[in-house]
Enzyme design. Structure first.
Site, PDB file in Angstrom:
ATOM      1  N   CYS A 274      10.016  35.326-129.736  1.00  0.00           N
ATOM      2  CA  CYS A 274      10.844  36.795-128.649  1.00  0.00           C
ATOM      3  C   CYS A 274      12.456  36.514-129.024  1.00  0.00           C
ATOM      4  O   CYS A 274      12.289  37.279-129.132  1.00  0.00           O
ATOM      5  CB  CYS A 274      10.822  35.551-127.218  1.00  0.00           C
ATOM      6  SG  CYS A 274       9.272  35.411-126.379  1.00  0.00           S
TER       7      CYS A 274
HETATM    8  C1  UGA Z   1      11.764  32.120-123.922  1.00  0.00           C
HETATM    9  C2  UGA Z   1      12.707  32.363-122.828  1.00  0.00           C
HETATM   10  O1  UGA Z   1      12.834  31.377-122.547  1.00  0.00           O
HETATM   11  C3  UGA Z   1      11.775  32.921-121.683  1.00  0.00           C
HETATM   12  O2  UGA Z   1      12.518  32.933-120.554  1.00  0.00           O
HETATM   13  C4  UGA Z   1      11.373  34.267-122.325  1.00  0.00           C
HETATM   14  O3  UGA Z   1      10.292  34.836-121.533  1.00  0.00           O
HETATM   15  C5  UGA Z   1      10.329  34.022-123.556  1.00  0.00           C
HETATM   16  O4  UGA Z   1      10.713  33.658-125.069  1.00  0.00           O
HETATM   17  C6  UGA Z   1       9.874  35.236-123.739  1.00  0.00           C
HETATM   18  O5  UGA Z   1      10.413  36.293-124.270  1.00  0.00           O
HETATM   19  O6  UGA Z   1       8.433  35.597-123.695  1.00  0.00           O
HETATM   20  P1  UGA Z   1      10.376  30.864-125.298  1.00  0.00           P
HETATM   21  O7  UGA Z   1       9.924  31.532-126.680  1.00  0.00           O
HETATM   22  O8  UGA Z   1       8.893  30.540-125.014  1.00  0.00           O
HETATM   23  O9  UGA Z   1      10.683  31.642-124.197  1.00  0.00           O
HETATM   24  O10 UGA Z   1      10.340  28.998-125.727  1.00  0.00           O
HETATM   25  P2  UGA Z   1      11.937  28.398-125.080  1.00  0.00           P
HETATM   26  O11 UGA Z   1      11.695  27.173-123.860  1.00  0.00           O
HETATM   27  O12 UGA Z   1      12.969  29.501-124.482  1.00  0.00           O
HETATM   28  O13 UGA Z   1      11.872  27.862-126.261  1.00  0.00           O
HETATM   29  C7  UGA Z   1      12.567  28.762-127.266  1.00  0.00           C
HETATM   30  C8  UGA Z   1      13.439  27.782-128.718  1.00  0.00           C
HETATM   31  O14 UGA Z   1      14.308  27.239-127.842  1.00  0.00           O
HETATM   32  C9  UGA Z   1      12.245  26.495-128.740  1.00  0.00           C
HETATM   33  O15 UGA Z   1      12.231  26.198-130.013  1.00  0.00           O
HETATM   34  C10 UGA Z   1      13.046  25.591-128.417  1.00  0.00           C
HETATM   35  O16 UGA Z   1      13.124  24.582-129.175  1.00  0.00           O
HETATM   36  C11 UGA Z   1      14.471  25.978-128.132  1.00  0.00           C
HETATM   37  N1  UGA Z   1      15.397  24.969-127.845  1.00  0.00           N
HETATM   38  C12 UGA Z   1      15.474  25.724-126.623  1.00  0.00           C
HETATM   39  C13 UGA Z   1      16.203  24.409-127.894  1.00  0.00           C
HETATM   40  O17 UGA Z   1      16.455  24.383-129.230  1.00  0.00           O
HETATM   41  N2  UGA Z   1      17.119  23.956-126.965  1.00  0.00           N
HETATM   42  C14 UGA Z   1      17.204  24.035-125.961  1.00  0.00           C
HETATM   43  O18 UGA Z   1      18.326  23.604-124.742  1.00  0.00           O
HETATM   44  C15 UGA Z   1      16.414  24.855-125.196  1.00  0.00           C
END
Ligand code: UGA
Length: 452
Positions: A274
């Site tokens: 995403c």
């Molecule tokens: C993201 C959004 O968080 C959701 O709200 C949204 O609905 C979704 O995209 C979408 O558009 O469908 P997602 O991609 O499933 O969700 O996962 P996240 O938990 O947001 O993580 C995204 C990336 O950021 C991962 O690689 C994670 O490791 C990284 N991340 C996240 C970090 O490096 N640090 C953080 O503090 C949080």
């Protein structure tokens, strides 16, 4: 059983997860997907992706008779009151959004509505650039149904905020619901559905225009990605400052209520299906309107190079990598998923190979997807131990629980040179640094990891 019947066009993460969650609370749901093989697979009780709880809930929903599937789009629309469009909106090679699946779902729904007399609500839930619901979905359905929007059918845009790995939990406990509505009736029907689903725990609900709801979704993802890129930028500064630790900085700023503690985990970068797709799509959209979005550009730029920091840290620990076995622990873009779309691990592995390393990889769930990406360029370890055995450096790329349990002793016992690069800050530096060669994203030399 609840009085409204729902149908879903598109049975990916969002569509299938929402469908099983609604069925689990007594709604009758009909699923349709343009891919007949996917329907067959799901109909046999198998989810086409790994997501906690979804497969069990799918089997229960099929068993209870509340969830069924059809190959016929008219049957899905004809047999339901509300249709959710949950198809994919991937990127074109130039980063712009590809709306082909949205157009074909709208066409099929329009054709089906031609012969339907009862009121029907269409809800776009796929992420689409501002204006799409009004300017593409509405006229397409109007054209094929021969009926104006508002006359026997309504239209909403209702963004989803599910995270992979916790999609079911997020569906049951959203922070808010955002409803973009073509007219009041459309919004009422959708809000009423959610009242039936959430009961006394109805989340805060914002009712607004279609375009506002579409933009909320992009602004939300852009802000989250920016928060992570911001802390990664600070992490890169910490690494050059003896005694500095980004974890302490994140805690220090996260306690400020105006900033908040979430999405401040520094690491090897963000990935997934995403963030990049949405950030590139909104950049492309804005540039066509001659509007610059420099913070979004910087967010992407920081993330593009962040994975390479892992390789630099590895070289700092063991020198050049030529001919050395390097273990990559974690391939999925985050834990609790097998999804490798835009995963940081891809860049890390490619760079390690370019540096001449022999790369061994291990992931509890994503090995199948990894094989499609890396082919025979890496060694696929059958177990965590095999991945570490005789290795000269281990890189933590995804923070799976099983990796968190490893102690310095485990690395020392298995590896040729016990050297660990912690790309997700899962280990305490005080325990690791004295016993083996250890480096972590955002940890300056002799930095003290935060005490918990
Ligand atoms: C993201 C959004 O968080 C959701 O709200 C949204 O609905 C979704 O995209 C979408 O558009 O469908 P997602 O991609 O499933 O969700 O996962 P996240 O938990 O947001 O993580 C995204 C990336 O950021 C991962 O690689 C994670 O490791 C990284 N991340 C996240 C970090 O490096 N640090 C953080 O503090 C949080």
């Amino acid at each position: 059983m609840k009085d409204k019947v729902l149908s879903f066009f598109g049975l990916g993460y969002v569509g299938l997860t929402s469908a099983v969650c609604l069925a689990s609370r007594g709604f009758k749901v009909i699923g349709f997907d343009a891919d007949p093989q996917k329907i067959e697979l799901i109909n046999s009780g198998k989810a086409p992706f790994y997501e906690p709880q979804v497969e069990e809930m799918l089997r229960e929903a099929i068993g209870s008779g509340l969830l069924s599937f059809t190959h016929n789009p008219s049957e899905a629309v004809g047999g339901s009151d509300i249709t959710f469009i949950t198809v994919g909106t991937p990127s074109n090679p130039d980063g712009s959004i590809n709306l082909e699946q949205i157009k074909s779902a709208s066409t099929q729904i329009g054709q089906a509505l031609r012969g339907k007399s009862e009121y029907h609500l269409v809800v776009v839930r796929s992420t689409v650039i501002p204006g799409t619901t009004e300017n593409i979905v509405k006229p397409t359905i109007e054209g094929y149904s021969g009926r104006k929007c508002g006359e026997g059918w309504g239209l909403c845009f209702n963004p989803e905020f599910l995270k992979e790995g916790s999609a079911v939990k997020d569906t049951f406990n959203p922070d808010r619901i955002v409803i973009g509505e073509f007219d009041r009736t459309s919004g009422e029907v959708l809000e009423e559905l959610y009242r039936g689903f959430y009961g006394d725990e109805m989340p805060r609900t914002i009712r607004t225009t279609l375009v506002n709801a579409e933009l909320v979704k992009y602004a939300n993802n852009a802000f989250l990605a920016m928060k992570v890129s911001f802390i990664n930028m600070i992490a890169n500064l910490c690494q050059e400052l003896p005694g500095a630790d980004v974890e302490v900085i994140a805690e220090g700023i996260g306690l400020d209520k105006r900033i908040g503690p979430l999405f401040l985990r520094a690491g090897a970068g963000w990935g997934g299906s995403c963030f990049r797709k949405d950030l590139e799509a909104i950049l492309d959209f804005a540039s066509k309107k001659r509007v610059e979005l420099p913070l979004i550009e910087a967010t992407l730029e920081i993330n593009n190079t962040q994975p390479y920091r892992m390789v630099d840290l590895a070289k700092g620990l063991i020198g050049d990598l030529i001919g050395k076995k390097v273990s990559v622990l974690g391939l999925a873009f985050k834990p609790d998923t097998d999804d490798m779309r835009d995963a940081v691990s891809i860049k890390v592995v490619e760079k390690l190979l370019e540096e001449g390393a022999r790369v061994a990889v291990y992931d509890p769930k994503a090995m199948g997807n990894a094989k499609k990406i890396f082919g025979d360029s890496v060694e696929y370890a059958g177990s965590l131990d095999d991945c570490l055995r005789d290795s000269s450096c281990a890189l933590i790329v995804t923070e799976w629980e099983v990796f968190k349990k490893l102690t310095p002793k485990d690395f020392i016992k298995l590896m040729k040179v016990p050297a660990v690069v912690d790309g997700r800050r899962i280990y305490k530096a005080e325990a690791f640094s004295p016993n083996l060669r250890f480096a972590a994203i955002g940890l300056g030399e002799r930095g003290t990891a935060i005490q918990r």
